[in-house]
Design an enzyme around this catalytic site. Structure first.
Site, PDB file in Angstrom:
ATOM      1  N   LYS A 190       0.148   4.244  -0.269  1.00  0.00           N
ATOM      2  CA  LYS A 190      -0.505   5.449   0.301  1.00  0.00           C
ATOM      3  C   LYS A 190      -0.263   6.637  -0.635  1.00  0.00           C
ATOM      4  CE  LYS A 190      -0.195   3.273   4.766  1.00  0.00           C
ATOM      5  NZ  LYS A 190      -0.100   3.390   6.213  1.00  0.00           N
ATOM      6  N   GLU A 219      -6.833   4.924   7.801  1.00  0.00           N
ATOM      7  CA  GLU A 219      -6.607   6.343   7.476  1.00  0.00           C
ATOM      8  C   GLU A 219      -7.847   6.945   6.827  1.00  0.00           C
ATOM      9  OE1 GLU A 219      -2.941   5.640   5.402  1.00  0.00           O
ATOM     10  OE2 GLU A 219      -2.017   5.103   7.316  1.00  0.00           O
ATOM     11  N   SER A 270       3.610  -1.772  10.355  1.00  0.00           N
ATOM     12  CA  SER A 270       5.061  -1.853  10.561  1.00  0.00           C
ATOM     13  C   SER A 270       5.636  -3.232  10.245  1.00  0.00           C
ATOM     14  CB  SER A 270       5.430  -1.422  11.990  1.00  0.00           C
ATOM     15  OG  SER A 270       5.046  -0.073  12.210  1.00  0.00           O
ATOM     16  N   GLY A 308       2.708   2.621  10.762  1.00  0.00           N
ATOM     17  CA  GLY A 308       3.671   3.706  10.592  1.00  0.00           C
ATOM     18  C   GLY A 308       4.375   4.108  11.876  1.00  0.00           C
ATOM     19  N   HIS A 333      -9.522   1.328   4.907  1.00  0.00           N
ATOM     20  CA  HIS A 333      -8.246   1.551   5.607  1.00  0.00           C
ATOM     21  C   HIS A 333      -8.474   2.516   6.770  1.00  0.00           C
ATOM     22  CE1 HIS A 333      -4.138   2.666   6.479  1.00  0.00           C
ATOM     23  NE2 HIS A 333      -3.784   1.567   5.854  1.00  0.00           N
ATOM     24  N   GLU A 374      -5.181  -4.619  10.631  1.00  0.00           N
ATOM     25  CA  GLU A 374      -4.167  -3.586  10.820  1.00  0.00           C
ATOM     26  C   GLU A 374      -4.446  -2.833  12.117  1.00  0.00           C
ATOM     27  OE1 GLU A 374      -2.420  -2.486   6.680  1.00  0.00           O
ATOM     28  OE2 GLU A 374      -3.986  -1.065   7.202  1.00  0.00           O
ATOM     29  N   ASN A 378       0.876  -1.180   0.000  1.00  0.00           N
ATOM     30  CA  ASN A 378       0.000   0.000   0.000  1.00  0.00           C
ATOM     31  C   ASN A 378       0.911   1.227   0.000  1.00  0.00           C
ATOM     32  OD1 ASN A 378      -1.755   2.087   0.457  1.00  0.00           O
ATOM     33  ND2 ASN A 378      -2.395   1.400   2.514  1.00  0.00           N
TER      34      ASN A 378
HETATM   35  P1  13P Z   1       3.145   0.635   7.647  1.00  0.00           P
HETATM   36  O1  13P Z   1       3.669  -0.664   7.081  1.00  0.00           O
HETATM   37  O2  13P Z   1       3.860   1.840   7.120  1.00  0.00           O
HETATM   38  O3  13P Z   1       3.024   0.595   9.125  1.00  0.00           O
HETATM   39  O4  13P Z   1       1.630   0.770   7.072  1.00  0.00           O
HETATM   40  C1  13P Z   1       0.775  -0.267   7.195  1.00  0.00           C
HETATM   41  C2  13P Z   1      -0.471   0.043   6.434  1.00  0.00           C
HETATM   42  O5  13P Z   1      -1.232   0.913   6.807  1.00  0.00           O
HETATM   43  C3  13P Z   1      -0.731  -0.727   5.205  1.00  0.00           C
HETATM   44  O6  13P Z   1      -2.019  -0.501   4.724  1.00  0.00           O
END
Ligand code: 13P
Length: 257
Positions: free
Chosen positions: A15, A101, A217, A177, A99, A171, A13
């Site tokens: 982003k 976010e 992560s 992150g 997601h 997640e 992903n």
């Molecule tokens: P990170 O791997 O940067 O923690 O992000 C995970 C994520 O949100 C994947 O959709």
């Protein structure tokens, strides 16, 4: 391999990272290393603006393409939105939905996410439905309840014959992150609960086919232990998917299982 009935899936992903040309460059590097292998499912999910370039770079490749969002209508007066039909026309196989976010910054709720899941399936796109608790919810002992609600809400009306087109991504929001990963045992506990819920919704045979990815992560240093867990069928990778080296390494770790 965690389970013989499921092939691992490693999905990146990206982003809101990578321009169209940067995306094509990254995908070419990944493709060179992994484009021919079929042991593990590999997908990249660039921003909308890089999809076309990436699709071109992935012609004749086994690497699949996914989008990070969509609007649940096929066309119409929805300024700024992108439809499942448009994504299919760019050779997308997957679409990430729900997601954290998007839940947090764009106030997407389970009902809206469910509309998207149904619209994606209708257009033969495979939803990667994301679920996961916040730190506050974990500390209040609400993890299972929160994840169950997101799962049931997101999958409402999805029939068993569509079940194997769905991917679930667990997640934990506090691990995204942040460099903090759930321990393999913590993750497996939630993945197992998700599997049990899927068995209740769709029956054992269909539920055994659904891949449940871990996200938060995940990186080469911790991926092996996570993927050793019985119900962890791969990863949805953020940060570590932005560099060819770490993404390729993650796929190689899954291939070695
Ligand atoms: P990170 O791997 O940067 O923690 O992000 C995970 C994520 O949100 C994947 O959709």
């Amino acid at each position: 391999m965690a389970n013989v009935t499921r092939k691992y899936l490693i999905a990146g992903n990206w982003k809101m990272n990578k321009t169209a040309s940067e995306g094509a460059e990254l995908v070419q590097e990944i493709n060179l290393a992994l484009g021919k292998q079929t042991d593990v499912g590999v997908a990249v999910c660039p921003p909308f603006t890089a999809l076309e370039n990436c699709a071109r770079s992935l012609e004749d490749s086994n690497i699949q393409l996914g989008a990070q969002n969509m609007y649940p209508k096929s066309e119409g007066a929805y300024t700024g939105e992108v439809s499942p039909v448009m994504l299919r026309s760019l050779f997308c196989t997957f679409v990430i939905l729900g997601h954290s976010e998007r839940r947090e910054y764009f106030e997407e709720d389970d009902a809206f996410i469910n509309e998207k899941v149904l619209a994606a399936l209708q257009s033969s796109l495979k939803p990667i439905l994301c679920v996961g608790e916040t730190l506050e919810q974990r500390e209040a002992g609400q993890t299972m309840e929160v994840v169950k609600k997101q799962l049931a809400g997101g999958l409402e009306g999805v029939k068993a014959d569509h079940a194997d087109n769905i991917v679930i991504a667990y997640e934990p929001v506090w691990a995204i992150g942040t460099g903090k990963t759930a321990t393999p045992e913590m993750a497996q506990e939630v993945h197992k609960m998700i599997r049990d819920e899927l068995v209740a919704f769709y029956g054992e045979t269909a539920a055994e086919k659904i891949r449940i990815l871990y996200g938060g992560s995940m990186k080469p240093e911790n991926a092996s232990e996570l993927m050793d867990q019985a119900d962890i069928d791969g990863g949805l990778i953020g940060g570590a998917s932005l560099k060819a080296k770490s993404f390729i390494e993650l796929v190689e770790i899954a291939r070695a299982k």
